[in-house]
Motif scaffolding. Structure first.
Motif, PDB file in Angstrom:
ATOM      1  N   UNK A 198       0.802  -1.234   0.000  1.00 62.30           N
ATOM      2  CA  UNK A 198       0.000   0.000   0.000  1.00 62.30           C
ATOM      3  C   UNK A 198       0.827   1.272   0.000  1.00 62.30           C
ATOM      4  N   UNK A 199       2.100   1.186   0.410  1.00 63.44           N
ATOM      5  CA  UNK A 199       2.941   2.381   0.458  1.00 63.44           C
ATOM      6  C   UNK A 199       4.257   2.091  -0.259  1.00 63.44           C
ATOM      7  N   UNK A 200       4.360   2.539  -1.511  1.00 62.70           N
ATOM      8  CA  UNK A 200       5.525   2.251  -2.337  1.00 62.70           C
ATOM      9  C   UNK A 200       6.094   3.550  -2.893  1.00 62.70           C
ATOM     10  N   UNK A 201       7.358   3.793  -2.608  1.00 61.26           N
ATOM     11  CA  UNK A 201       8.082   4.917  -3.200  1.00 61.26           C
ATOM     12  C   UNK A 201       8.930   4.358  -4.334  1.00 61.26           C
ATOM     13  N   UNK A 202       8.631   4.759  -5.555  1.00 60.17           N
ATOM     14  CA  UNK A 202       9.388   4.296  -6.718  1.00 60.17           C
ATOM     15  C   UNK A 202      10.582   5.235  -6.922  1.00 60.17           C
ATOM     16  N   UNK A 203      11.666   4.873  -6.292  1.00 57.55           N
ATOM     17  CA  UNK A 203      12.847   5.735  -6.201  1.00 57.55           C
ATOM     18  C   UNK A 203      13.409   6.087  -7.575  1.00 57.55           C
ATOM     19  N   UNK A 204      13.332   5.135  -8.503  1.00 53.60           N
ATOM     20  CA  UNK A 204      13.853   5.350  -9.861  1.00 53.60           C
ATOM     21  C   UNK A 204      12.752   5.452 -10.909  1.00 53.60           C
ATOM     22  N   UNK A 205      11.520   5.710 -10.465  1.00 55.62           N
ATOM     23  CA  UNK A 205      10.423   5.913 -11.392  1.00 55.62           C
ATOM     24  C   UNK A 205       9.732   4.630 -11.794  1.00 55.62           C
ATOM     25  N   UNK A 206       8.962   4.711 -12.902  1.00 63.10           N
ATOM     26  CA  UNK A 206       8.129   3.590 -13.332  1.00 63.10           C
ATOM     27  C   UNK A 206       8.185   3.397 -14.842  1.00 63.10           C
ATOM     28  N   UNK A 207       8.189   2.130 -15.250  1.00 64.71           N
ATOM     29  CA  UNK A 207       8.113   1.784 -16.670  1.00 64.71           C
ATOM     30  C   UNK A 207       6.711   1.926 -17.232  1.00 64.71           C
ATOM     31  N   UNK A 208       5.727   2.053 -16.381  1.00 63.18           N
ATOM     32  CA  UNK A 208       4.350   1.929 -16.825  1.00 63.18           C
ATOM     33  C   UNK A 208       3.752   3.201 -17.405  1.00 63.18           C
TER      34      UNK A 208
END
Length: 246
Positions: free
Chosen positions: A114-124
């Protein structure tokens, strides 16, 4: 007491945990890692050049061709969360869990964290650098060189991952969740990439928190950690789940 038993005890005692994750968490899902001794960036250093802000600015058409080739397996979304992702999700049953991930594959969210920090961003997703229009991965795949779907714009969009040469915008947010935790786990990362590799140091030295490293190989930062559990990550997690259930 074994290292697994000691870690299980720390987890049981914790009310809030920050979990730092790297590519090793997703290898059991079929996604190759990046920075291990046999990782894809180690095999071909030119990928760092082509996956850079400089190269995107210089030749965005060739950039997208290479980007889709390098990340093909991820962009096709033919992968699922594995037991390491679900283990992290299941920790939420009786405690707060914050995930800070280097991974751009979205598998923590797919597992239900439920709590996710995408430190390097997202492919989506991708974003138009001119008007800010967002595009989904499905839309990205529709065109060889994805362009903004705003008819008045049509600019070549930029992927929402952190490219080489980009600043990191999530570091303060990551430190903030560490400040709210009483245990920090680091899983499946070689800790070669800065400033992400400063987060365990911040947890151990600045905050004085207990820290544990679960990884298949030694890292140059092993001495930071209160506990080190080395070996196949899936097997380690299975042992840990068994210990936690007792």
């Amino acid at each position: 007491m074994s290292d697994v038993a000691q870690l299980a005890k720390l987890i049981k005692q914790a009310s809030a945990i920050t979990v730092l994750t790297g590519a090793g968490v997703s290898t059991a899902s079929g996604i190759p890692d990046f920075r291990s001794s046999s990782g894809m960036w180690t095999e071909d250093r030119s990928r760092e050049y082509y996956m850079s802000t400089r190269y995107f600015s210089r030749d965005p058409i060739d950039f997208w061709r290479r980007y889709k080739d390098i990340f093909h397996i991820k962009l096709m979304q033919n992968y699922k969360p594995n037991l390491v992702h679900t283990f992290i999700k299941d920790l939420e049953k009786d405690k707060r869990v914050y995930v800070v991930t280097q991974n751009v594959d979205g598998l923590h969210q797919a597992a239900g964290s439920s709590s996710v920090i995408e430190y390097h961003g997202s492919l989506h997703t991708a974003t138009c650098p001119v008007c800010g229009t967002k595009m989904s991965s499905a839309q990205i795949l529709e065109e060889e060189t994805p362009r903004c779907h705003n008819e008045s714009c049509q600019t070549i969009v930029r992927p929402d991952i952190v490219l080489f040469g980009d600043p990191i915008s999530k570091h303060s947010e990551a430190e903030h969740v560490i400040n709210s935790s009483d245990l920090v786990l680091t899983l499946g990362t070689s800790l070669q990439v800065s400033p992400f590799n400063m987060l365990p140091e911040y947890a151990a030295y600045e905050r004085g928190l207990p820290t544990a490293l679960l990884n298949g190989e030694p890292t140059m930062m092993d001495s930071l950690f209160s506990l080190q559990l080395r070996g196949d990550l899936s097997e380690t997690v299975l042992s840990l789940k068994k210990e936690l259930s007792e």
